[in-house]
Write a protein that holds these residues in place. Structure first.
Motif, PDB file in Angstrom:
ATOM      1  N   TYR A   1       0.873  -1.352  -0.178  1.00 45.35           N
ATOM      2  CA  TYR A   1       0.035   0.019   0.069  1.00 45.35           C
ATOM      3  C   TYR A   1       0.825   1.190   0.132  1.00 45.35           C
ATOM      4  O   TYR A   1       2.025   1.132   0.489  1.00 45.35           O
ATOM      5  CB  TYR A   1      -0.852  -0.042   1.192  1.00 45.35           C
ATOM      6  CG  TYR A   1      -2.007  -0.831   1.346  1.00 45.35           C
ATOM      7  CD1 TYR A   1      -3.309  -0.362   0.823  1.00 45.35           C
ATOM      8  CD2 TYR A   1      -2.042  -2.195   1.488  1.00 45.35           C
ATOM      9  CE1 TYR A   1      -4.480  -1.207   0.967  1.00 45.35           C
ATOM     10  CE2 TYR A   1      -2.951  -3.125   1.501  1.00 45.35           C
ATOM     11  CZ  TYR A   1      -4.128  -2.496   1.179  1.00 45.35           C
ATOM     12  OH  TYR A   1      -5.243  -3.228   1.265  1.00 45.35           O
ATOM     13  N   ARG A   2       0.201   2.216  -0.508  1.00 46.65           N
ATOM     14  CA  ARG A   2       1.104   3.654  -0.392  1.00 46.65           C
ATOM     15  C   ARG A   2       0.014   4.738  -0.274  1.00 46.65           C
ATOM     16  O   ARG A   2      -1.100   4.878  -0.815  1.00 46.65           O
ATOM     17  CB  ARG A   2       1.781   3.827  -2.012  1.00 46.65           C
ATOM     18  CG  ARG A   2       2.465   5.171  -1.853  1.00 46.65           C
ATOM     19  CD  ARG A   2       3.485   5.304  -3.074  1.00 46.65           C
ATOM     20  NE  ARG A   2       4.655   5.788  -2.880  1.00 46.65           N
ATOM     21  CZ  ARG A   2       4.906   7.204  -3.057  1.00 46.65           C
ATOM     22  NH1 ARG A   2       3.840   7.702  -3.964  1.00 46.65           N
ATOM     23  NH2 ARG A   2       5.693   7.741  -2.734  1.00 46.65           N
ATOM     24  N   CYS A   3       0.535   5.728   0.576  1.00 47.72           N
ATOM     25  CA  CYS A   3      -0.391   6.778   0.812  1.00 47.72           C
ATOM     26  C   CYS A   3      -0.118   8.033  -0.081  1.00 47.72           C
ATOM     27  O   CYS A   3       1.130   8.463  -0.477  1.00 47.72           O
ATOM     28  CB  CYS A   3      -0.008   7.366   2.031  1.00 47.72           C
ATOM     29  SG  CYS A   3      -0.982   8.795   2.516  1.00 47.72           S
ATOM     30  N   PRO A   4      -1.070   8.496  -0.887  1.00 50.63           N
ATOM     31  CA  PRO A   4      -0.758   9.626  -1.997  1.00 50.63           C
ATOM     32  C   PRO A   4      -0.519  10.947  -1.122  1.00 50.63           C
ATOM     33  O   PRO A   4       0.206  11.848  -1.912  1.00 50.63           O
ATOM     34  CB  PRO A   4      -2.112   9.519  -2.798  1.00 50.63           C
ATOM     35  CG  PRO A   4      -2.935   9.095  -1.968  1.00 50.63           C
ATOM     36  CD  PRO A   4      -2.558   8.156  -0.938  1.00 50.63           C
ATOM     37  N   SER A   5      -0.854  11.122   0.153  1.00 47.12           N
ATOM     38  CA  SER A   5      -0.715  12.184   0.971  1.00 47.12           C
ATOM     39  C   SER A   5       0.638  12.419   1.506  1.00 47.12           C
ATOM     40  O   SER A   5       1.416  13.440   1.311  1.00 47.12           O
ATOM     41  CB  SER A   5      -1.676  12.456   2.013  1.00 47.12           C
ATOM     42  OG  SER A   5      -2.869  12.396   1.722  1.00 47.12           O
ATOM     43  N   CYS A   6       1.128  11.419   2.222  1.00 50.05           N
ATOM     44  CA  CYS A   6       2.352  11.636   2.769  1.00 50.05           C
ATOM     45  C   CYS A   6       3.516  10.676   2.121  1.00 50.05           C
ATOM     46  O   CYS A   6       4.799  10.914   2.522  1.00 50.05           O
ATOM     47  CB  CYS A   6       2.405  11.231   4.378  1.00 50.05           C
ATOM     48  SG  CYS A   6       2.017   9.408   4.426  1.00 50.05           S
ATOM     49  N   GLY A   7       3.264   9.690   1.151  1.00 47.43           N
ATOM     50  CA  GLY A   7       4.117   9.169   0.495  1.00 47.43           C
ATOM     51  C   GLY A   7       4.652   7.709   1.273  1.00 47.43           C
ATOM     52  O   GLY A   7       5.280   6.955   0.956  1.00 47.43           O
TER      53      GLY A   7
ATOM     54  N   SER B   1       0.365   6.014   8.772  1.00 41.92           N
ATOM     55  CA  SER B   1       1.247   7.363   9.323  1.00 41.92           C
ATOM     56  C   SER B   1       0.701   8.457   9.589  1.00 41.92           C
ATOM     57  O   SER B   1       0.843   9.072  10.432  1.00 41.92           O
ATOM     58  CB  SER B   1       2.399   7.394   8.067  1.00 41.92           C
ATOM     59  OG  SER B   1       3.162   8.140   8.458  1.00 41.92           O
ATOM     60  N   CYS B   2      -0.205   9.175   8.308  1.00 48.82           N
ATOM     61  CA  CYS B   2      -0.814  10.421   8.675  1.00 48.82           C
ATOM     62  C   CYS B   2      -2.063  10.450   8.846  1.00 48.82           C
ATOM     63  O   CYS B   2      -2.688  11.535   9.282  1.00 48.82           O
ATOM     64  CB  CYS B   2      -0.534  11.273   7.591  1.00 48.82           C
ATOM     65  SG  CYS B   2      -1.393  10.527   5.954  1.00 48.82           S
ATOM     66  N   GLY B   3      -3.061   9.209   8.846  1.00 49.92           N
ATOM     67  CA  GLY B   3      -4.250   8.881   9.119  1.00 49.92           C
ATOM     68  C   GLY B   3      -5.429   9.677   7.917  1.00 49.92           C
ATOM     69  O   GLY B   3      -6.468   9.350   8.387  1.00 49.92           O
ATOM     70  N   THR B   4      -4.768   9.978   6.953  1.00 54.30           N
ATOM     71  CA  THR B   4      -5.729  10.531   5.808  1.00 54.30           C
ATOM     72  C   THR B   4      -6.219   9.223   5.104  1.00 54.30           C
ATOM     73  O   THR B   4      -5.529   8.084   5.040  1.00 54.30           O
ATOM     74  CB  THR B   4      -5.076  11.284   4.946  1.00 54.30           C
ATOM     75  OG1 THR B   4      -4.084  10.711   4.353  1.00 54.30           O
ATOM     76  CG2 THR B   4      -4.851  12.744   5.476  1.00 54.30           C
ATOM     77  N   THR B   5      -7.518   9.508   4.470  1.00 58.04           N
ATOM     78  CA  THR B   5      -7.723   8.320   3.379  1.00 58.04           C
ATOM     79  C   THR B   5      -7.361   8.213   2.273  1.00 58.04           C
ATOM     80  O   THR B   5      -6.635   9.358   1.858  1.00 58.04           O
ATOM     81  CB  THR B   5      -9.456   8.334   3.569  1.00 58.04           C
ATOM     82  OG1 THR B   5      -9.931   9.631   2.960  1.00 58.04           O
ATOM     83  CG2 THR B   5     -10.027   8.274   4.839  1.00 58.04           C
ATOM     84  N   GLY B   6      -7.334   7.309   1.603  1.00 56.01           N
ATOM     85  CA  GLY B   6      -6.766   7.306   0.144  1.00 56.01           C
ATOM     86  C   GLY B   6      -5.538   6.377   0.209  1.00 56.01           C
ATOM     87  O   GLY B   6      -4.981   6.278  -0.857  1.00 56.01           O
ATOM     88  N   TYR B   7      -5.352   5.722   1.107  1.00 54.63           N
ATOM     89  CA  TYR B   7      -4.392   4.495   1.471  1.00 54.63           C
ATOM     90  C   TYR B   7      -4.631   3.593   0.230  1.00 54.63           C
ATOM     91  O   TYR B   7      -5.719   2.904   0.385  1.00 54.63           O
ATOM     92  CB  TYR B   7      -4.120   4.043   2.696  1.00 54.63           C
ATOM     93  CG  TYR B   7      -2.946   3.299   3.197  1.00 54.63           C
ATOM     94  CD1 TYR B   7      -1.613   3.825   2.976  1.00 54.63           C
ATOM     95  CD2 TYR B   7      -2.986   2.179   3.865  1.00 54.63           C
ATOM     96  CE1 TYR B   7      -0.569   3.097   3.375  1.00 54.63           C
ATOM     97  CE2 TYR B   7      -1.931   1.350   4.208  1.00 54.63           C
ATOM     98  CZ  TYR B   7      -0.631   1.980   3.930  1.00 54.63           C
ATOM     99  OH  TYR B   7       0.526   0.901   4.559  1.00 54.63           O
TER     100      TYR B   7
END
Length: 87
Positions: free
Chosen positions: A6-12, A31-37
């Motif tokens: 998986y990869r987060c588009p917000s924090c990388g 890591s950052c808690g945002t959705t989109g992982y």
């Protein structure tokens, strides 16, 4: 159980997760808690080893062609065909 990356588009942030195929995909970044992982597409870690049927039947792209027939003429009766110094 398969390993999904998986990869987060917000924090990388990027990480592999061991999940059942029936589990819902993860959506919150640890890591950052945002959705989109999101799941990444990656190459399968599958490799055949040993001396199985694939090694002899499908390993190479093609086999070498058989050697062509010799184009030299057959020796004449009572002679060598001109391939030596007797003429």
């Amino acid at each position: 159980m398969p390993i999904y990356e998986y990869r987060c588009p917000s924090c990388g942030f990027q990480k592999e997760h061991l999940q059942k195929m029936s589990d819902e995909p993860l959506s919150v970044c640890p890591s950052c808690g945002t959705t989109g992982y999101a799941k990444l597409l990656s190459a399968a870690g599958f490799q055949l080893k040993g001396s199985g049927w694939y090694a002899t039947d499908f390993k190479g792209a093609s086999k070498a062609a058989a050697p062509a027939a010799d184009a030299t003429p057959a020796p004449a009766a009572g002679g060598c065909g001109g391939g030596c110094a007797c003429h």
